[in-house]
Design a protein around this motif. Structure first.
Motif, short mmCIF file in Angstrom:
data_model
loop_
_atom_site.label_atom_id
_atom_site.label_comp_id
_atom_site.label_asym_id
_atom_site.label_seq_id
_atom_site.Cartn_x
_atom_site.Cartn_y
_atom_site.Cartn_z
N LEU A 81 -7.05 -1.96 -9.39
CA LEU A 81 -8.35 -1.61 -8.67
C LEU A 81 -8.05 -0.77 -7.46
O LEU A 81 -8.36 0.29 -6.95
CB LEU A 81 -8.98 -2.95 -8.08
N LEU A 82 -6.87 -1.29 -6.51
CA LEU A 82 -6.17 -0.56 -5.58
C LEU A 82 -5.76 0.97 -6.02
O LEU A 82 -6.14 2.06 -5.15
CB LEU A 82 -5.11 -1.11 -4.99
N ARG A 83 -5.13 1.15 -7.19
CA ARG A 83 -4.96 2.26 -7.78
C ARG A 83 -5.93 3.21 -7.76
O ARG A 83 -6.01 4.53 -7.47
CB ARG A 83 -3.96 2.18 -8.99
N ARG A 84 -7.00 2.76 -8.53
CA ARG A 84 -8.23 3.57 -8.76
C ARG A 84 -8.68 3.96 -7.31
O ARG A 84 -9.35 5.07 -7.08
CB ARG A 84 -9.11 2.74 -9.55
N ALA A 85 -8.72 2.96 -6.45
CA ALA A 85 -9.42 3.23 -5.13
C ALA A 85 -8.64 4.64 -4.52
O ALA A 85 -9.20 5.26 -3.64
CB ALA A 85 -9.45 2.11 -4.15
N ILE A 86 -7.35 4.54 -4.33
CA ILE A 86 -6.45 5.63 -3.89
C ILE A 86 -6.78 6.78 -4.54
O ILE A 86 -6.67 7.86 -3.95
CB ILE A 86 -5.28 5.13 -4.09
N ARG A 87 -6.84 7.02 -6.05
CA ARG A 87 -7.28 8.23 -6.72
C ARG A 87 -8.65 8.47 -6.29
O ARG A 87 -8.84 9.70 -6.03
CB ARG A 87 -7.28 7.77 -8.20
N LEU B 41 0.83 -1.23 0.07
CA LEU B 41 0.12 0.10 -0.15
C LEU B 41 0.83 1.20 -0.08
O LEU B 41 0.38 2.24 -0.83
CB LEU B 41 -0.89 -0.05 1.20
N LEU B 42 1.90 1.28 0.72
CA LEU B 42 2.90 2.28 0.58
C LEU B 42 3.41 2.70 -0.67
O LEU B 42 3.52 3.81 -0.98
CB LEU B 42 3.92 2.25 1.74
N THR B 43 3.70 1.46 -1.18
CA THR B 43 4.40 1.61 -2.65
C THR B 43 3.42 2.28 -3.60
O THR B 43 3.56 3.16 -4.47
CB THR B 43 4.57 0.33 -3.21
N LEU B 44 1.96 1.96 -3.47
CA LEU B 44 1.02 2.49 -4.22
C LEU B 44 0.85 3.94 -3.91
O LEU B 44 0.76 4.76 -4.89
CB LEU B 44 -0.01 1.70 -4.41
N LEU B 45 0.64 4.19 -2.73
CA LEU B 45 0.60 5.66 -2.30
C LEU B 45 1.71 6.38 -2.80
O LEU B 45 1.46 7.78 -3.10
CB LEU B 45 0.51 5.62 -0.84
N GLU C 175 3.15 6.59 -5.51
CA GLU C 175 3.08 6.86 -6.67
C GLU C 175 2.54 8.25 -6.95
O GLU C 175 2.69 8.90 -7.93
CB GLU C 175 2.19 5.95 -7.49
N ASN C 176 1.89 8.92 -6.09
CA ASN C 176 1.30 10.37 -6.20
C ASN C 176 2.37 11.18 -5.10
O ASN C 176 2.13 11.01 -3.80
CB ASN C 176 0.07 10.43 -5.43
N PRO C 177 3.29 12.05 -5.43
CA PRO C 177 4.33 12.63 -4.68
C PRO C 177 3.54 13.78 -3.63
O PRO C 177 4.14 14.19 -2.65
CB PRO C 177 5.13 13.33 -5.56
N ARG C 178 2.25 13.97 -3.73
CA ARG C 178 1.67 14.80 -3.03
C ARG C 178 1.03 14.36 -1.73
O ARG C 178 0.47 14.90 -0.84
CB ARG C 178 0.54 15.78 -3.83
N ILE C 179 1.12 12.91 -1.54
CA ILE C 179 0.43 12.21 -0.85
C ILE C 179 1.60 11.93 0.61
O ILE C 179 2.72 11.67 0.20
CB ILE C 179 0.12 10.71 -1.07
N ARG C 180 1.26 12.37 1.71
CA ARG C 180 1.83 12.17 2.81
C ARG C 180 0.98 11.22 3.88
O ARG C 180 -0.18 11.64 4.15
CB ARG C 180 2.22 13.33 3.59
N THR C 181 1.77 10.02 4.16
CA THR C 181 1.05 9.03 4.82
C THR C 181 1.37 8.87 6.42
O THR C 181 2.64 8.98 6.74
CB THR C 181 1.29 7.65 4.23
N THR C 182 0.49 9.08 7.20
CA THR C 182 0.63 8.51 8.72
C THR C 182 0.38 7.10 8.69
O THR C 182 -0.76 6.72 8.56
CB THR C 182 -0.36 9.36 9.49
#
Length: 260
Positions: free
Chosen positions: A245-251, A27-31, A33-40
């Motif tokens: 599917l996960l990529r689309r869900a993240i978008r 999931l972190l690898t997929l997240l 892919e968008n450099p504007r995402i910051r994950t806690t």
């Protein structure tokens, strides 16, 4: 002017009986892919400050639930327009109902039961896990024109075929069909040949919860103390359609164009 705002995602991964390290990494690898995402990253619902700040929540958990304050924060998150992706065991409350049983060399303290002990959480999610068949290959197909699943070809994954109870008004996005026994579970067998929801969307306030049933994976030591070691299996996590599917869900969850 380019949109360069930071997007905050709260990633909750934890519980038992699954390879949480694999899931967290994927999931972190997929997240990323968008450099504007910051994950806690956390393993439970206690970081209410992060939840209050989040644009999206992703939960891959088993038997991990928010307390009263966390549940109120989750409701506020959804009511204000937040989007929550819950995967696999995030819909599951389980407990064991004695006496001890042995299933395929796995010694359980009792049959697995799924009483409705987290009703407010399940109502926000839009579904509740009831039981599953033995792990096997299932074919999952789109049954909606929603952009999260639009145009996806049917895909086969080896997973735990879930039996779900739908809560409230939900749109089913993905479906499969299967019948059979539910080894080790109180509830079962499931012998009616019915469509079985695999992804569904539940609206709450201005927000939405998306539940994705496939997602089981297991490492060699993840069922201790019930069995010392067992063959590892990554489930659907390497399947290219599942990853799309996960990529689309993240978008969807972060407000990006879903069909990028």
């Amino acid at each position: 002017m380019a949109d360069n705002r930071v997007i905050h995602v709260l990633l909750i991964v934890g519980g038992g009986f699954h390879d949480f390290d694999l899931v967290r990494l994927e999931l972190l690898t997929l997240l990323r892919e968008n450099p504007r995402i910051r994950t806690t990253c956390t393993n439970d619902w206690r970081d209410i400050a992060a939840l209050e700040q989040a644009d999206m929540v992703i939960a891959y958990t088993t038997n991990i639930f928010p307390d009263a304050d966390g549940l109120a924060a989750l409701r506020r998150f959804l009511d204000r327009g937040g989007r929550w992706l819950a995967i696999h065991g995030a819909s599951a409350y389980i407990e064991f109902k004695g006496p001890q049983v042995e299933i395929g060399g796995i010694k359980l303290p009792g049959l697995t039961d799924t009483p409705d002990r987290q009703p407010d959480y399940m109502d926000l999610l839009g579904c509740r896990f009831v039981s599953h068949l033995a792990p096997q290959e299932i074919v999952v197909e789109s049954v909606s024109d929603h952009e999260i699943v639009r145009g996806l070809e049917p895909f086969a994954v080896v997973d735990e075929p879930y039996i779900l109870e739908i809560r409230g008004d939900c749109e089913v996005l993905l479906s499969s069909r299967y019948t059979g026994e539910a080894p080790g579970y109180v509830k079962g067998p499931w012998l009616e040949d019915l469509p079985r929801p695999q992804a569904l969307l539940h609206r709450q306030g201005k927000g939405e919860a998306l539940f994705l049933a496939p997602g089981h994976c297991i490492g060699p030591y993840d069922l201790r103390p019930f069995i010392d070691e067992l063959p590892a299996h990554p489930g659907p996590w390497a399947n290219p359609t599942y990853r799309e599917l996960l990529r689309r869900a993240i978008r969807w969850g972060t407000g990006a164009p879903v069909l990028a």
